[in-house]
Design a protein around this motif. Sequence first.
Motif, PDB file in Angstrom:
ATOM      1  N   LYS A  10      49.115  41.660  48.499  1.00 29.38           N
ATOM      2  CA  LYS A  10      50.421  41.234  48.004  1.00 29.38           C
ATOM      3  C   LYS A  10      51.463  42.275  48.361  1.00 29.38           C
ATOM      4  O   LYS A  10      51.127  43.396  48.762  1.00 29.38           O
ATOM      5  CB  LYS A  10      50.365  41.031  46.483  1.00 29.38           C
ATOM      6  N   VAL A 264      57.808  30.280  35.724  1.00 27.37           N
ATOM      7  CA  VAL A 264      57.479  30.579  37.115  1.00 27.37           C
ATOM      8  C   VAL A 264      57.124  29.306  37.879  1.00 27.37           C
ATOM      9  O   VAL A 264      57.558  29.101  39.018  1.00 27.37           O
ATOM     10  CB  VAL A 264      56.322  31.596  37.189  1.00 27.37           C
ATOM     11  N   MET A 268      58.675  27.627  41.404  1.00 27.10           N
ATOM     12  CA  MET A 268      57.842  27.282  42.552  1.00 27.10           C
ATOM     13  C   MET A 268      57.955  25.800  42.889  1.00 27.10           C
ATOM     14  O   MET A 268      58.064  25.422  44.068  1.00 27.10           O
ATOM     15  CB  MET A 268      56.382  27.659  42.267  1.00 27.10           C
ATOM     16  N   TYR A 292      50.300  39.338  37.819  1.00 27.44           N
ATOM     17  CA  TYR A 292      49.469  38.197  38.194  1.00 27.44           C
ATOM     18  C   TYR A 292      48.471  37.884  37.076  1.00 27.44           C
ATOM     19  O   TYR A 292      48.209  36.716  36.770  1.00 27.44           O
ATOM     20  CB  TYR A 292      48.716  38.500  39.492  1.00 27.44           C
ATOM     21  N   GLU A 305      47.255  29.042  43.039  1.00 33.04           N
ATOM     22  CA  GLU A 305      48.639  29.384  42.700  1.00 33.04           C
ATOM     23  C   GLU A 305      48.897  30.873  42.849  1.00 33.04           C
ATOM     24  O   GLU A 305      49.950  31.290  43.349  1.00 33.04           O
ATOM     25  CB  GLU A 305      48.946  28.937  41.274  1.00 33.04           C
ATOM     26  N   LEU A 309      51.606  32.804  45.295  1.00 29.19           N
ATOM     27  CA  LEU A 309      52.556  33.827  44.857  1.00 29.19           C
ATOM     28  C   LEU A 309      52.455  35.069  45.740  1.00 29.19           C
ATOM     29  O   LEU A 309      53.473  35.670  46.108  1.00 29.19           O
ATOM     30  CB  LEU A 309      52.305  34.191  43.395  1.00 29.19           C
ATOM     31  N   SER A 313      55.366  36.646  48.172  1.00 32.82           N
ATOM     32  CA  SER A 313      55.842  38.028  48.089  1.00 32.82           C
ATOM     33  C   SER A 313      55.917  38.638  49.483  1.00 32.82           C
ATOM     34  O   SER A 313      56.857  39.382  49.794  1.00 32.82           O
ATOM     35  CB  SER A 313      54.933  38.858  47.176  1.00 32.82           C
TER      36      SER A 313
END
Length: 349
Positions: A10, A264, A268, A292, A305, A309, A313
């Motif tokens: 990430k 969130v 999305m 997370y 999901e 994310l 990022s």
Amino acid sequence: MRPPISDLPKAHLHLHFTGSMRHATLLELAERDGVRLPSALVEEWPPQLTAADEKGWFRFQRLYDTARSVLRTEDDVRRLVREAAEDDAADGSVWTEIQVDPSGYAARFGGITDFTELVLDAVRDASDLTGIGMSVVIAANRTRHPLDARILARLAAQYAGRGVHGFGLSNDERRGDTAAFGPAFAIAERAGLDLVPHGGELRGPAHVRECLTHLHPDRLGHGIRSAEDPRLLEELAQREVALEVCPTSNVSLGVYQTLDEIPVRDLMDAGLQVALGADDPLLFGTRLAGQYAVLRAAQDFSDTELAELARMSLRSSHAPAELREVALERIDAWLAGSESPPPRDKMAP
């Protein structure tokens, strides 16, 4: 068992400089120099915070300023950056963007230019040591005069492509006139810097629109309250403005009462790019992987999901294309591992 979040590659796009300090380091440096820390930074850590009113924000800012005061030598700065990189690497970050306002450290470190060069050198060393990519966002303080922001924008432009990639605007959104900072952001925009002001956390959709109109952001620090206006979500998606969402910060500062309220999924579903960030781990008590983890626990986010994310990022970051592509492949491998079939002896006949 679900795969560890720390193994999920990430990018970390919302991390403040002093706020990245380890709590143990704060205690050690304070003891070294005889700095008396308030109980909220010692036995009551992490502190109970709120930003619902000016008094609450003042307390938050006072704790941050106290923590900053323990940074007294070049080695302290290098240690902070190195440990932030180590912590992010342990949390699975392959690319970290650390945000700093040099004017807050200039008096002790020879001015804004000398301090910026110290931070950039520390970032290069930390990146080499930990193996993660790193870059710097220079941020102005919206509680100070907009002319100060122009000075910092010119400083950021001076180092554009040499370790600095972005220009931001931080501190209490309820202070200052957003439009007055437009000229500073114009300087940064002409220099080709990413524009990443804070907006849409302590104030709602109307403030996000002010940022869009006057600051032309590529990303918004926080932006979470954009979810209150479906038309605004459509505009953000159309403009491809990413949001740096910091769940534990939102709850700690009283923007939301519980983690399960943070919208969130709404962001999305509206087609926005969302990058989770830790904001100020020193004050909120949770680092990157924790953002997370709280969505996995509080909102039952699936591994699919969470992987998306992580992808977002990276897509929203300033990371080099090659680094991003390798990380995206590793995300696919992480997700494939989470979906692997059970051992043969546990499969139904």
